[in-house]
Design a protein around this motif. Structure first.
Motif, PDB file in Angstrom:
ATOM      1  N   ASP A  65       0.701  -1.218  -0.385  1.00  0.00           N
ATOM      2  CA  ASP A  65       0.353  -0.085  -0.102  1.00  0.00           C
ATOM      3  C   ASP A  65       0.937   1.693  -0.208  1.00  0.00           C
ATOM      4  N   GLY A  66       1.488   0.991   0.556  1.00  0.00           N
ATOM      5  CA  GLY A  66       3.042   2.351   0.321  1.00  0.00           C
ATOM      6  C   GLY A  66       3.251   3.084  -0.553  1.00  0.00           C
ATOM      7  N   ILE A  67       2.653   1.921  -2.174  1.00  0.00           N
ATOM      8  CA  ILE A  67       3.608   2.295  -2.923  1.00  0.00           C
ATOM      9  C   ILE A  67       2.612   4.026  -3.375  1.00  0.00           C
ATOM     10  N   THR A  68       1.407   3.554  -2.963  1.00  0.00           N
ATOM     11  CA  THR A  68       0.000   5.326  -3.636  1.00  0.00           C
ATOM     12  C   THR A  68       0.038   5.634  -1.411  1.00  0.00           C
ATOM     13  N   SER A  69       0.676   5.010  -0.879  1.00  0.00           N
ATOM     14  CA  SER A  69      -0.094   6.108   0.420  1.00  0.00           C
ATOM     15  C   SER A  69       0.506   5.263   1.166  1.00  0.00           C
ATOM     16  N   ARG A  70       1.653   6.038   1.580  1.00  0.00           N
ATOM     17  CA  ARG A  70       2.371   6.652   2.918  1.00  0.00           C
ATOM     18  C   ARG A  70       1.677   6.635   4.206  1.00  0.00           C
ATOM     19  N   GLU A  71       0.028   7.025   3.922  1.00  0.00           N
ATOM     20  CA  GLU A  71      -0.503   7.399   5.103  1.00  0.00           C
ATOM     21  C   GLU A  71      -0.262   5.772   5.863  1.00  0.00           C
ATOM     22  N   MET A  72      -1.427   5.571   4.693  1.00  0.00           N
ATOM     23  CA  MET A  72      -1.394   3.726   4.907  1.00  0.00           C
ATOM     24  C   MET A  72      -0.690   2.431   5.170  1.00  0.00           C
ATOM     25  N   GLU A  73       0.051   2.762   4.397  1.00  0.00           N
ATOM     26  CA  GLU A  73       1.982   1.838   4.726  1.00  0.00           C
ATOM     27  C   GLU A  73       2.108   2.309   6.419  1.00  0.00           C
ATOM     28  N   MET A  74       1.760   3.166   7.134  1.00  0.00           N
ATOM     29  CA  MET A  74       2.564   3.661   8.697  1.00  0.00           C
ATOM     30  C   MET A  74       1.121   3.127   9.031  1.00  0.00           C
ATOM     31  N   LYS A  75      -0.162   3.036   9.639  1.00  0.00           N
ATOM     32  CA  LYS A  75      -0.620   2.698  10.170  1.00  0.00           C
ATOM     33  C   LYS A  75      -0.841   1.068  10.525  1.00  0.00           C
ATOM     34  N   LEU A  76      -0.888   1.064   8.695  1.00  0.00           N
ATOM     35  CA  LEU A  76      -0.506  -1.237   8.885  1.00  0.00           C
ATOM     36  C   LEU A  76       0.769  -1.197   9.401  1.00  0.00           C
ATOM     37  N   THR A  77       1.963  -0.534   9.327  1.00  0.00           N
ATOM     38  CA  THR A  77       2.744  -1.186  10.018  1.00  0.00           C
ATOM     39  C   THR A  77       2.937  -1.116  11.617  1.00  0.00           C
ATOM     40  N   ASN A  78       1.795   0.408  12.247  1.00  0.00           N
ATOM     41  CA  ASN A  78       2.206   0.087  13.234  1.00  0.00           C
ATOM     42  C   ASN A  78       1.017  -1.187  14.129  1.00  0.00           C
TER      43      ASN A  78
END
Length: 190
Positions: A65-78
């Motif tokens: 998801d981080g390819i198009t959404s850095r916000e989603m990448e950080m949320k899912l990592t958390n």
């Protein structure tokens, strides 16, 4: 931004992340542990397996998801991190409620386990070796793996934050790519 770089990074390969590899080890250990040492019908079986699964799957999903959404990448990592903390509590509860020992940080068994887990990221090794271990030992191995994975995930979140600050998100990347194209092609219009 490197003008030769595509604006959508495509180098995301979650399988190369040490945190993902360690999360996979945690999942495999937890699956075996829950199916072997918890009683059939115990809701904790599904909860532990799902927490371990979430700990692994959310790293993969967030990375892509981080390819198009850095916000989603950080949320899912958390979310990954939170799931592993939930699992950590399950292992600690298991040991406490059964009168088993949670190894102290300086206990020689814990030191040996930390050293082993630090350098072994292949889940096949754990699947094989845990068959010879007691529930107490496996729970302590899982606790060690979870703590190590947590350190890796915190580092990953810090990297994601820095990357966002330095490069922005998809909108900034798209804007820079469009401006670069316009500059290269002498386009002066909108």
């Amino acid at each position: 931004m490197d003008e030769n770089k595509e604006f959508l990074r495509q180098d995301n390969n979650y399988r190369t992340l040490k945190a993902f590899q360690k999360a996979e080890c945690i999942f495999d250990v937890t699956y075996y542990f829950a199916k072997t040492f918890l009683s059939i019908g115990d809701r904790t079986i599904d909860q532990m397996i799902q927490a371990a699964r979430s700990g692994k799957q959310n790293l993969a999903e967030g990375n892509i998801d981080g390819i198009t959404s850095r916000e989603m990448e950080m949320k899912l990592t958390n979310v990954n991190r939170a799931s592993l903390h939930e699992l950590l509590l399950d292992y600690e509860d298991y040991l406490r409620t059964r009168g088993l020992e949670k190894w102290d940080f300086n206990d020689p068994r814990c030191v040996k386990t930390r050293t082993f887990c630090k350098t072994h990221l292949d889940s096949a090794i754990y699947r094989e070796k845990i068959k010879e271990r007691s529930d107490e030992t496996i729970a302590n191995i899982a606790i060690t793996l979870i703590h190590q994975c947590d350190v890796l995930i915190r580092g990953l979140i810090e990297w994601q934050k820095r990357d966002f600050i330095e490069n922005g998100g998809i909108k900034e990347e798209m804007y820079r790519a469009r401006k670069e194209w316009q500059k290269k092609n002498g386009f002066n219009g909108r």
